[in-house]
Design a protein around this motif. Structure first.
Motif, mmCIF file in Angstrom:
data_model
loop_
_atom_site.group_PDB
_atom_site.id
_atom_site.type_symbol
_atom_site.label_atom_id
_atom_site.label_comp_id
_atom_site.label_asym_id
_atom_site.label_seq_id
_atom_site.Cartn_x
_atom_site.Cartn_y
_atom_site.Cartn_z
ATOM 1 N N UNK A 14 5.911 -3.488 -9.659
ATOM 2 C CA UNK A 14 6.611 -4.789 -9.461
ATOM 3 C C UNK A 14 6.748 -5.658 -10.876
ATOM 4 N N UNK A 15 7.545 -5.237 -11.619
ATOM 5 C CA UNK A 15 8.114 -5.895 -12.782
ATOM 6 C C UNK A 15 8.632 -7.261 -12.155
ATOM 7 N N UNK A 42 0.819 5.132 -5.068
ATOM 8 C CA UNK A 42 1.413 6.377 -6.228
ATOM 9 C C UNK A 42 1.774 5.772 -7.431
ATOM 10 N N UNK A 43 2.350 4.837 -7.400
ATOM 11 C CA UNK A 43 3.199 4.136 -8.537
ATOM 12 C C UNK A 43 1.995 3.491 -9.195
ATOM 13 N N UNK A 44 2.085 3.699 -10.645
ATOM 14 C CA UNK A 44 0.879 3.388 -11.502
ATOM 15 C C UNK A 44 0.834 1.879 -11.563
ATOM 16 N N UNK A 84 0.888 -1.309 0.082
ATOM 17 C CA UNK A 84 -0.165 -0.027 0.065
ATOM 18 C C UNK A 84 0.902 1.158 0.039
ATOM 19 N N UNK A 85 1.935 1.136 0.564
ATOM 20 C CA UNK A 85 2.970 2.304 0.422
ATOM 21 C C UNK A 85 3.301 2.951 -0.730
ATOM 22 N N UNK A 86 3.150 1.993 -1.577
ATOM 23 C CA UNK A 86 3.244 2.318 -3.469
ATOM 24 C C UNK A 86 2.424 2.713 -4.205
ATOM 25 N N UNK A 123 2.437 -0.837 -13.941
ATOM 26 C CA UNK A 123 3.927 -0.726 -14.089
ATOM 27 C C UNK A 123 4.510 -1.147 -12.739
#
Lengths: 487, 452
Positions: free
Chosen positions: B38-39, B31-33, B27-29, B36
């Motif tokens: 955790x590739x 803001x990251x679309x 959840x901390x991430x 894209x």
């Protein structure tokens, strides 16, 4: 507590190292070219060791304690990486040896290029830049050349958010380009309307740090990149804050055209008291041919690939940015660091860096106002004026030394008054963060009850608060105890 | 999963997430679309410290490194003896795990060491001001050239560079200037001497750059050169070798305005070309146009002496687009190595190292000159040289080097034909204090047989 200088310790006739006698027939020296005195001090070896040991005790590193210097990613440096770089096979290898005799070095560099391409989502990587700022300059020269090849020499503007590192505009100037500042919006993102207004046929590139120096992920990153690409410009990623994103997202996937990595931040190579670092540059397929070289390639392809490597210059390379192969010793350490971590380890680094920074922000936000108070990434910026007191960020910072901590970054980014920029990194424990937060709260109490205690801080360091104005005015840059030489 | 470098326990994570107010680390991430995030990365699987140590030994072992004393390759990176004191100091975590000493009270150790570095570099070069380092010798030169262009307020746009300057340094300066309207001239004539270079001085010339001793190890006369350059309103920039300055007159004594050098020789191994050390020294008149960190002396409220970074208003973090340079991270730890090296060797030690290099190289040159079909410094046989010299061979350099390696365990010299078309079959050999007489004799033997 003042330690004498090497010149003050000097006494005529001493020497710290015995050297061999001259064992070959002597040749006459060209008298007219000789000097009488080379001006160096004279110390016995024991004096040298005690002196520098004492100096080390007057210095604070990550190995000494918590070092939350924002934007610098002061994480723990694994010791095995130091051992690796000192292996004789690496350290004693000469950069001009024939490639067939340095296949270990070339293989390591090739694999590091591949790893960095994969981590950042780029088509090519050059390991040559020696630092982040040099990576920026390299990228700007490449983008300039790329535009020139397309006949677009009228492009001279480099768009740079007002939260950016000072190296961004300074690099633009060095590349012969003009920096144009783009403001931030109320949520700490680049202002998309201002960006839209600046996007035209004069734009070379946007330089974007993401997460930015407020520690915030650019919420409009995709729109910002589209705007710049839409006007024919390129997007440069300042990878200073990549530690928040390893294994989480790849800048190349967002459409970033070029980005430098700071191996001394993200990949755990030590900061060395200011350097050396390394700033490898990743490039999209369109720009990879412009990378500085040499870069390392496999000798054969497909069935003919026997694993041997050779240095090559990319087809349209802008040239060399330094001698030889860049800061190879730092490349060894970063390679080792990536091997120790693997994909999941790097991802866990990012997760824990962000976890630590958010935890600390939540601990401190009620005493130290956080102007952009939303979920942050690997760092956050607060105001160093606890509870509306009159003390300044620098006073809080100096007082932190008395509690045994290195201060955060002060007065940066410039868009926050009295900024304290705090980056705990992933290698710090909850206990350490709690102790730091506790010290910050006690300092906030002191700021109200005894502000002069802060203004006079630090009280426990080898010297008290130093007079920087006087230093700049009197400008003693060379030891007065060093004797003048007549040469 | 227990992570070696992450101290968090499961209980820590849970408590910290709760304090932040999120349920999971992911959840901390937010803001990251999401598309894209955790590739899958195709990296080698992680290994243990023990496995890594073995892998690194194997990789280092794949390099073919001659026995100490049997490398005669220099050309800008040298094997010199490194006293044990140097790495003892470099391994102090207080030094190497610190960063730029922005907070002086907690960084006096590094600041004083850098102040001592500046002081010793000033004395060694005969100059008045030294900064606290650049990345390497080539980028120090590029910054020197930029300083000279800026000193003319960009009214002058030409820099004359001797072909005797290290070819890679010249490449780097050209790259650095590729975004400006400045132009490098002089080195397109590979045999241009100082007279030919000074003949090109004019009112568009910002600087003249020579190397002393030059890329071939030779001392071209510097007497009077500074006056000629100054008369044209330009600056004299000299690239030098700090080991040579243990014995030879420094560029400052000849009136140089800017002195740069590769400082790797001062206590650091070749390390495949980096990290090295850019030495930069100049006159006090240029101090406000200087790039890089400067350490100055001052006092605390009780009058105790201390050291701080000074004149920061020149630098990028204050002056931004109007800074003298973009440099931030430098080569501080390599400068620390140089500081400990110079303090350990001191006045007589550095002089002795320079004498050993001089006598060993002249002994080698004299013996090689006796070999049939070989000649030493054929282009300038009378000119004094320091630790490097040119050997004209009857055969290609690569062939001779292969024979030296396969038959004698020797790393031979640099192939000058790579950079100088008129020097095909010419080898640049470096002989330092690290090459004992038996190794030199074996080199002579190898050259005799390889060229027979």
């Amino acid at each position: 507590m003042t330690e004498p200088t090497v010149y003050e310790l000097s006494a005529a006739g001493r020497c710290g190292l015995a050297l061999p006698e001259i064992a070959v027939p002597k040749t006459n020296l060209p008298e007219a070219l000789l000097r009488r005195d080379n001006g160096l001090p004279e110390l016995a070896q024991r004096d040298v060791v005690r002196h520098f040991l004492k100096l080390s005790q007057h210095n604070f590193g990550v190995d000494s304690g918590f070092y939350p210097l924002g934007s610098c990613t002061m994480k723990y440096n694994p010791k095995v990486c130091e051992d690796a770089a000192r292996l004789d096979g690496f350290a004693a290898s000469h950069p001009l040896q024939p490639p067939e005799t340095v296949q270990g070095n070339l293989a390591l560099m090739f694999e590091l290029q591949e790893s960095l391409k994969e981590i950042g989502g780029f088509a090519g990587v050059s390991l040559q830049p020696a630092a982040g700022a040099q990576g920026e300059l390299t990228a700007l020269l490449m983008m300039r050349a790329w535009h020139a090849d397309r006949g677009e020499t009228q492009r001279r503007q480099v768009l740079i958010p007002d939260s950016a590192h000072g190296t961004n505009p300074a690099s633009a100037t060095m590349a012969g380009l003009d920096a144009l500042e783009i403001p931030s919006d109320t949520r700490g993102n680049i202002d998309l309307e201002a960006l839209r207004a600046a996007c035209d046929e004069t734009v070379v590139a946007l330089m974007l740090t993401n997460p930015n120096t407020l520690g915030l992920f650019e919420e409009g990153i995709e729109a910002a990149i589209d705007l710049v690409h839409g006007c024919g410009g390129l997007v440069y990623g300042d990878g200073a804050n990549m530690n928040a994103l390893t294994g989480i997202a790849r800048p190349g996937d967002f459409g970033i055209d070029l980005m430098h990595y700071n191996l001394h931040k993200t990949f755990g190579t030590p900061h060395g008291g200011g350097g050396p670092g390394a700033g490898p540059l990743g490039a999209s397929a369109a720009l990879a041919d412009y990378l500085p070289g040499p870069i390392i390639a496999r000798c054969g392809e497909g069935a003919a690939d026997d694993g041997t490597c050779r240095p090559v210059m990319p087809a349209k390379s802008i040239g060399r940015m330094g001698t030889y192969f860049g800061n190879f010793g730092m490349l060894v350490r970063a390679y080792a660091y990536i091997r120790l971590h693997g994909t999941e380890g790097l991802r866990q680094n990012a997760i824990h860096a962000v976890l630590n920074a958010n935890y600390l922000r939540v601990q401190l936000a009620d005493r130290y106002p956080v102007p952009y108070d939303r979920r942050n990434m690997h760092e956050f910026v607060c105001e160093g004026r606890p509870d509306g007191s009159e003390v300044r960020a620098i006073d809080v910072s100096k007082r932190l030394m008395d509690y045994g901590f290195h201060p955060p970054t002060n007065y940066f980014p410039l868009i926050v008054a009295e900024a304290l920029m705090i980056e705990p990194t992933e290698t710090e424990s909850r206990e350490t963060l709690d102790a730091f937060a506790d010290a910050m709260r006690r300092i906030a109490d002191e700021a109200i009850g005894d502000p002069d205690l802060l203004r006079a801080a630090p009280h426990t360091t080898p010297v008290g608060r130093l007079d920087e104005v006087r230093a700049a005015k009197q400008l003693i840059l060379c030891d007065p105890a060093a004797p003048d030489t007549e040469d | 999963m227990a992570m070696t470098y992450l101290p968090h326990t499961e209980a820590d994570r849970t408590a910290m997430l709760r304090a932040i107010g999120v349920a999971t680390p992911e959840e901390l991430f937010d803001d990251v679309p999401a598309a894209l995030r955790c590739p899958d990365l195709d990296l080698p699987p992680p290994c243990s410290e023990m496995e890594l140590a073995r892998e690194m030994r194997d990789l280092a072992g794949r390099n073919d490194i001659p026995e100490p004393g049997y490398c005669f390759l220099g050309a800008g990176a040298y094997h010199h003896y490194c006293p044990a004191t140097v790495d003892y100091v470099l391994q102090r975590g207080e030094f190497y795990s610190s960063y730029t000493p922005y907070q002086p009270e907690i960084s006096q150790g590094m600041l004083q060491a850098m102040f001592e570095y500046q002081s010793m570099i000033c004395r060694l070069t005969g100059m008045e001001v030294s900064n606290a380092s650049h990345y390497d010798g080539a980028t120090a030169l590029a910054e020197g050239v930029l300083l000279a262009l800026n000193a003319s307020k960009r009214s002058r746009t030409r820099v004359i560079v001797s072909p005797g300057v290290h070819p890679q340094y010249r490449n780097v300066v050209r790259t650095y200037l590729s975004g400006t309207d400045a132009e490098i001239i002089g080195d397109e004539a590979p045999q241009a001497d100082i007279e030919a270079l000074t003949a090109r001085l004019d009112d568009q010339t910002a600087a003249l750059v020579v190397q002393y001793p030059d890329f071939f190890g030779q001392f071209a006369p510097l007497d009077g050169l500074a006056d000629t350059v100054h008369a044209a309103g330009a600056l004299l920039i000299v690239v030098t070798d700090p080991i040579a300055l243990g014995l030879f007159r420094p560029p400052g004594a000849y009136g140089a305005d800017i002195v740069v050098a590769e400082g790797q020789s001062l206590g650091s191994p070749p390390s495949f070309g980096g990290p090295h050390l850019g030495v930069f020294a100049t006159r006090r008149a240029h101090v406000r146009n200087l790039a890089g960190r400067l350490v100055g002396e001052t006092v605390d409220p009780e009058g105790r002496r201390g050291y701080v970074l000074t004149l920061a208003t020149r630098e990028q973090h204050i002056r931004r687009a109007r800074a003298t340079s973009n440099i931030c991270t430098n080569a501080a730890l390599v400068a620390l190595a140089a500081t400990v090296y110079l303090a350990t060797l001191g006045k007589s030690g550095l002089k002795r190292v320079a004498e050993l290099c001089y006598h060993n190289s002249h002994y080698a040159a004299a013996r090689i000159a006796e070999l049939p079909g070989l000649s030493v410094n054929p282009q300038a046989p009378q000119r004094p040289f320091f630790q490097e010299f040119v050997v004209a061979l009857p055969r290609p350099v690569a062939e001779v080097n292969r024979a030296l390696r396969d038959g004698y365990g020797i790393t031979g010299g640099y192939d000058l034909g790579r950079d100088y078309p008129h020097l095909q079959h010419h080898m640049l050999l470096a002989v330092t204090e690290m090459n004992p007489r038996p190794a030199i004799d074996r080199l002579v033997d190898g050259l005799r047989h390889a060229n027979a």
